[in-house]
Design an enzyme around this catalytic site. Structure first.
Site, PDB file in Angstrom:
ATOM      1  N   GLY A   1       0.830  -1.306   0.093  1.00  0.00           N
ATOM      2  CA  GLY A   1       0.197  -0.104  -0.042  1.00  0.00           C
ATOM      3  C   GLY A   1       0.786   1.264   0.018  1.00  0.00           C
TER       4      GLY A   1
ATOM      5  N   GLY B   1      -0.696   4.537  -0.371  1.00  0.00           N
ATOM      6  CA  GLY B   1      -1.797   5.436  -0.205  1.00  0.00           C
ATOM      7  C   GLY B   1      -1.200   6.550   0.587  1.00  0.00           C
ATOM      8  N   VAL B   2      -2.263   7.182   1.472  1.00  0.00           N
ATOM      9  CA  VAL B   2      -2.171   8.171   2.489  1.00  0.00           C
ATOM     10  C   VAL B   2      -1.254   7.670   3.642  1.00  0.00           C
ATOM     11  CG1 VAL B   2      -3.440   9.489   4.342  1.00  0.00           C
ATOM     12  CG2 VAL B   2      -4.503   9.046   2.216  1.00  0.00           C
ATOM     13  N   VAL B   3      -1.312   6.368   4.092  1.00  0.00           N
ATOM     14  CA  VAL B   3      -0.367   6.358   5.447  1.00  0.00           C
ATOM     15  C   VAL B   3       0.751   5.596   4.799  1.00  0.00           C
ATOM     16  CG1 VAL B   3       0.060   4.668   7.293  1.00  0.00           C
ATOM     17  CG2 VAL B   3      -2.195   5.616   6.693  1.00  0.00           C
TER      18      VAL B   3
ATOM     19  N   LYS C   1      -7.112  -2.090  11.781  1.00  0.00           N
ATOM     20  CA  LYS C   1      -7.732  -2.400  12.587  1.00  0.00           C
ATOM     21  C   LYS C   1      -8.923  -3.339  12.215  1.00  0.00           C
ATOM     22  CE  LYS C   1      -8.486   1.511  10.873  1.00  0.00           C
ATOM     23  NZ  LYS C   1      -8.245   2.910  10.794  1.00  0.00           N
TER      24      LYS C   1
ATOM     25  N   GLU D   1       0.561  -0.522  16.303  1.00  0.00           N
ATOM     26  CA  GLU D   1       0.420   1.060  17.071  1.00  0.00           C
ATOM     27  C   GLU D   1      -0.634   1.895  16.268  1.00  0.00           C
ATOM     28  OE1 GLU D   1      -0.291   3.292  19.590  1.00  0.00           O
ATOM     29  OE2 GLU D   1       1.608   2.041  20.288  1.00  0.00           O
TER      30      GLU D   1
ATOM     31  N   LYS E   1     -11.603  -0.666  16.814  1.00  0.00           N
ATOM     32  CA  LYS E   1     -10.464  -0.166  17.559  1.00  0.00           C
ATOM     33  C   LYS E   1     -10.947  -0.302  19.027  1.00  0.00           C
ATOM     34  CE  LYS E   1      -9.316   3.658  14.413  1.00  0.00           C
ATOM     35  NZ  LYS E   1      -9.666   5.096  14.154  1.00  0.00           N
TER      36      LYS E   1
ATOM     37  N   GLY F   1      -4.849  10.856   9.204  1.00  0.00           N
ATOM     38  CA  GLY F   1      -3.853  11.475   8.823  1.00  0.00           C
ATOM     39  C   GLY F   1      -2.522  10.733   8.362  1.00  0.00           C
TER      40      GLY F   1
HETATM   41  N1  NDP Z   1      -5.675   7.362   6.603  1.00  0.00           N
HETATM   42  C1  NDP Z   1      -5.659   7.399   8.028  1.00  0.00           C
HETATM   43  O1  NDP Z   1      -5.520   8.616   8.598  1.00  0.00           O
HETATM   44  C2  NDP Z   1      -5.471   6.306   8.736  1.00  0.00           C
HETATM   45  C3  NDP Z   1      -5.451   4.804   7.925  1.00  0.00           C
HETATM   46  N2  NDP Z   1      -5.462   3.818   8.639  1.00  0.00           N
HETATM   47  C4  NDP Z   1      -5.425   2.430   8.014  1.00  0.00           C
HETATM   48  O2  NDP Z   1      -4.371   2.405   7.369  1.00  0.00           O
HETATM   49  C5  NDP Z   1      -4.552   1.727   6.178  1.00  0.00           C
HETATM   50  C6  NDP Z   1      -4.496   2.530   4.929  1.00  0.00           C
HETATM   51  O3  NDP Z   1      -5.144   3.440   4.874  1.00  0.00           O
HETATM   52  P1  NDP Z   1      -4.903   4.842   3.762  1.00  0.00           P
HETATM   53  O4  NDP Z   1      -3.339   4.949   3.545  1.00  0.00           O
HETATM   54  O5  NDP Z   1      -5.701   5.654   4.274  1.00  0.00           O
HETATM   55  O6  NDP Z   1      -5.609   4.173   2.522  1.00  0.00           O
HETATM   56  P2  NDP Z   1      -5.512   4.344   0.938  1.00  0.00           P
HETATM   57  O7  NDP Z   1      -6.771   4.071   0.365  1.00  0.00           O
HETATM   58  O8  NDP Z   1      -4.947   6.044   0.739  1.00  0.00           O
HETATM   59  O9  NDP Z   1      -4.181   3.742   0.301  1.00  0.00           O
HETATM   60  C7  NDP Z   1      -4.345   2.278  -0.107  1.00  0.00           C
HETATM   61  C8  NDP Z   1      -3.327   1.801  -0.626  1.00  0.00           C
HETATM   62  O10 NDP Z   1      -3.419   0.219  -0.721  1.00  0.00           O
HETATM   63  C9  NDP Z   1      -3.148  -0.065  -2.065  1.00  0.00           C
HETATM   64  N3  NDP Z   1      -4.197  -1.236  -2.517  1.00  0.00           N
HETATM   65  C10 NDP Z   1      -5.496  -1.171  -1.895  1.00  0.00           C
HETATM   66  N4  NDP Z   1      -6.159  -2.475  -2.219  1.00  0.00           N
HETATM   67  C11 NDP Z   1      -5.012  -3.125  -3.101  1.00  0.00           C
HETATM   68  C12 NDP Z   1      -5.184  -4.296  -3.415  1.00  0.00           C
HETATM   69  N5  NDP Z   1      -6.063  -4.999  -3.601  1.00  0.00           N
HETATM   70  N6  NDP Z   1      -3.951  -4.773  -4.327  1.00  0.00           N
HETATM   71  C13 NDP Z   1      -3.104  -3.982  -4.259  1.00  0.00           C
HETATM   72  N7  NDP Z   1      -2.804  -2.575  -3.654  1.00  0.00           N
HETATM   73  C14 NDP Z   1      -4.022  -2.224  -2.891  1.00  0.00           C
HETATM   74  C15 NDP Z   1      -3.642   1.236  -2.903  1.00  0.00           C
HETATM   75  O11 NDP Z   1      -3.114   1.113  -4.271  1.00  0.00           O
HETATM   76  P3  NDP Z   1      -3.197   2.457  -5.224  1.00  0.00           P
HETATM   77  O12 NDP Z   1      -2.436   3.286  -4.696  1.00  0.00           O
HETATM   78  O13 NDP Z   1      -2.687   1.777  -6.556  1.00  0.00           O
HETATM   79  O14 NDP Z   1      -4.690   2.504  -5.430  1.00  0.00           O
HETATM   80  C16 NDP Z   1      -3.012   2.352  -2.005  1.00  0.00           C
HETATM   81  O15 NDP Z   1      -1.656   2.587  -2.481  1.00  0.00           O
HETATM   82  C17 NDP Z   1      -6.157   1.365   6.388  1.00  0.00           C
HETATM   83  O16 NDP Z   1      -6.091  -0.074   7.017  1.00  0.00           O
HETATM   84  C18 NDP Z   1      -6.629   2.153   7.204  1.00  0.00           C
HETATM   85  O17 NDP Z   1      -7.484   1.890   8.047  1.00  0.00           O
HETATM   86  C19 NDP Z   1      -5.166   3.897  10.222  1.00  0.00           C
HETATM   87  C20 NDP Z   1      -5.075   4.921  10.780  1.00  0.00           C
HETATM   88  C21 NDP Z   1      -5.126   6.186  10.094  1.00  0.00           C
HETATM   89  N1  LIG Z   2     -10.604   6.523   9.419  1.00  0.00           N
HETATM   90  C1  LIG Z   2      -9.929   6.542  10.492  1.00  0.00           C
HETATM   91  C2  LIG Z   2      -8.453   6.561  10.350  1.00  0.00           C
HETATM   92  C3  LIG Z   2      -7.792   6.196  11.365  1.00  0.00           C
HETATM   93  O1  LIG Z   2      -7.852   5.129  12.142  1.00  0.00           O
HETATM   94  C4  LIG Z   2     -10.477   7.560  11.409  1.00  0.00           C
HETATM   95  O2  LIG Z   2     -10.977   8.563  10.808  1.00  0.00           O
HETATM   96  O3  LIG Z   2     -10.109   7.732  12.531  1.00  0.00           O
HETATM   97 NA    NA Z   3      -1.632   4.656  17.979  1.00  0.00          NA
END
Ligand code: NDP
Ligand SMILES: N[C@@H](CC=O)C(=O)O
Ligand code: NA
Length: 432
Positions: free
Chosen positions: A9, A11-13, A102, A126, A202, A303
């Site tokens: 992954g 994406g954001v994190v 989670k 964490e 959570k 975030g």
């Molecule tokens: N955002 C937040 O503030 C927080 C998020 N989290 C947790 O962190 C995790 C990630 O969240 P976040 O970063 O926001 O999510 P995003 O949607 O921003 O990113 C997800 C990433 O995973 C990749 N991905 C998703 N599904 C697949 C798949 N089937 N095969 C290959 N790649 C895949 C996506 O690829 P591509 O880029 O190509 O689309 C992307 O890069 C989640 O479990 C979320 O609950 C926890 C705390 C806070």
């Molecule tokens: N979507 C969740 C991301 C962090 O866990 C939230 O808004 O708290």
């Molecule tokens: Na934490």
């Protein structure tokens, strides 16, 4: 010595995590020994905030979790599958795992930790609760000497952001939700945030850590914030409360039983309560234990940057262990999961709490008396009754009860709903 991570992954994190790892200056020196080995994504040609060397990116995530060059898998995909299967495959391949997921841990934690213990690898999480707030490790370690009696908090940043904007700026629910999505706070499917499922995941995890037993996710009672209206926010304000989505795990130890209250619901929180002032994307988790008393964890709950801070701290912990003790199969009990039994959860009807209820009534004489009688007949005593407004040709009556058994309150509502004078009961919320 260098340790390679496989990032699932980006994406954001995932991006936040890479930013820290690629810029180690001024942070803990151990970070200089961690490199990104491979990065798994869904779409290769998506524009990315950080340019990575193209040979690092792949859509073949299985090849990352089985890559012999990779030491630690960092799962930041979200969702249940393929996240669960990839975590299990990583463990089977002898990799340590760090996850922010989670949803997967709350549902498949038993399976995942059983396999991790068999294989002698760590699964650290964490980032999964409270985003950047250190709360998992403190619960496992720093508070380990305490007998925990209650864990209560705001653990979803998206809904706290929405409720804060609605109450402070009178903002519209769907507009604020769109903003939370833009800021990267919301889950891929924001229903998980809005309907309380994310907070329920959570609190299941926190309860399991705090109370030392496994928790079945389906045992968590869960209500989201969809029914919280601007009208209720305004009434709450006038009565001295703010409305927060609270996640609560409380030990209800009695002589002969040891059960947990486990629930997520919007709650009227007195403005002077420490949780009332956690606003926006901030989370706050109030833990009570003996002999410590109360301690509150507070900080950004979502975030990219804050969550990545927690992810990288877990990676560093594993690297620290690998550096000091090598690849031993003996797991540190303060970092691994050792629970066997399941916690017993108390049914909601047996819980005692205060309630707020708003009634729309035909403005006939004696309506407040009828309401009071119906409550009294079911053993519900009222703390305040406020007939505040007129909505169309209906009178709006708000009541706040004293502590009452949930079952009694619900029975009273059934009786009240059938009263001639009652038009409808648009809101029922719990009060802290
Ligand atoms: N955002 C937040 O503030 C927080 C998020 N989290 C947790 O962190 C995790 C990630 O969240 P976040 O970063 O926001 O999510 P995003 O949607 O921003 O990113 C997800 C990433 O995973 C990749 N991905 C998703 N599904 C697949 C798949 N089937 N095969 C290959 N790649 C895949 C996506 O690829 P591509 O880029 O190509 O689309 C992307 O890069 C989640 O479990 C979320 O609950 C926890 C705390 C806070
Ligand atoms: N979507 C969740 C991301 C962090 O866990 C939230 O808004 O708290
Ligand atoms: Na934490």
């Amino acid at each position: 010595m260098t340790f390679k991570i496989g990032l699932l992954g980006f994406g954001v994190v995932g991006t936040g995590t890479a930013k820290i790892l690629l810029d180690p200056f001024g942070r803990h020196p151990v970070l200089k020994e961690i490199t990104i080995g491979r990065v798994g994504v869904r779409t290769l040609d998506k524009p990315r905030e950080i340019e990575l060397s193209p040979h690092l990116l792949t859509t073949d995530l299985e090849s990352i979790v089985t890559d012999p060059e990779i030491d630690i898998i960092v799962e930041l995909l979200g969702g249940l599958e393929p996240a669960r299967s990839l975590i299990l495959k990583a463990i089977a391949s002898g990799k340590h795992v760090v996850t922010a997921n989670k949803a997967v841990i709350a549902r498949f934690g038993d399976e995942i930790y059983a396999k991790a213990n068999e294989k002698g690898v760590y699964v650290l999480l964490e980032a999964a609760v409270g985003g950047g707030i250190p709360v998992i490790k403190p619960l496992k370690q720093s508070l380990g000497a305490n007998r925990i009696s209650s864990i209560m908090g705001i653990v979803n940043g998206t809904t706290n952001y929405i409720l804060t904007e609605m109450s402070q700026k009178g903002a519209d629910f769907s507009e604020v939700l769109a903003k939370a999505q833009e800021l990267g706070y919301a889950e891929a499917d924001p229903t998980a945030d809005v309907d309380g499922f994310d907070a329920a995941d959570k609190i299941a995890i926190l309860a399991s850590l705090g109370f030392g037993g496994r928790v079945k996710r389906e045992d968590v009672y869960c209500e989201g914030i969809r029914q919280v209206s601007a009208v209720d926010i305004a009434y709450a304000d006038r009565l001295g409360f703010v409305i927060k989505l609270l996640a609560i795990a409380k030990d209800t130890v009695k002589e002969d039983s040891d059960t947990l209250e486990l629930r997520v619901h919007p709650t009227l929180v007195p403005k002077i309560h420490p949780l009332a002032n956690a606003n926006g994307v901030y989370n706050a988790i109030l833990v009570e234990g003996e002999p410590l008393g109360q301690v509150m964890f507070y900080g950004p709950g979502a975030g990219g940057g804050p969550t990545a801070s927690a992810v990288v701290s877990d990676v560093m912990n594993i690297v620290g262990i690998l550096k000091s003790s090598g690849k031993t199969k003996e797991l540190d009990p303060l970092l691994s999961c050792i629970h066997q039994h399941y916690c017993q959860i108390a049914p909601m009807e047996s819980l005692s709490t205060r309630f707020y209820a708003r009634f729309l009534c035909r403005d006939v004489p004696g309506v407040i008396g009828h309401l009071g009688m119906a409550f009294g007949d079911h053993g519900v005593s009222l703390e305040s009754v406020v007939q505040i407004g007129i909505r169309g040709d209906l009178a709006e009556i708000v009541v706040v009860t004293h502590d009452v058994r949930e079952g009694n309150f619900r029975n009273a509502l059934v009786a009240i709903d059938s009263l001639e004078a009652i038009d409808s009961i648009p809101s029922i919320l719990r009060v802290l």
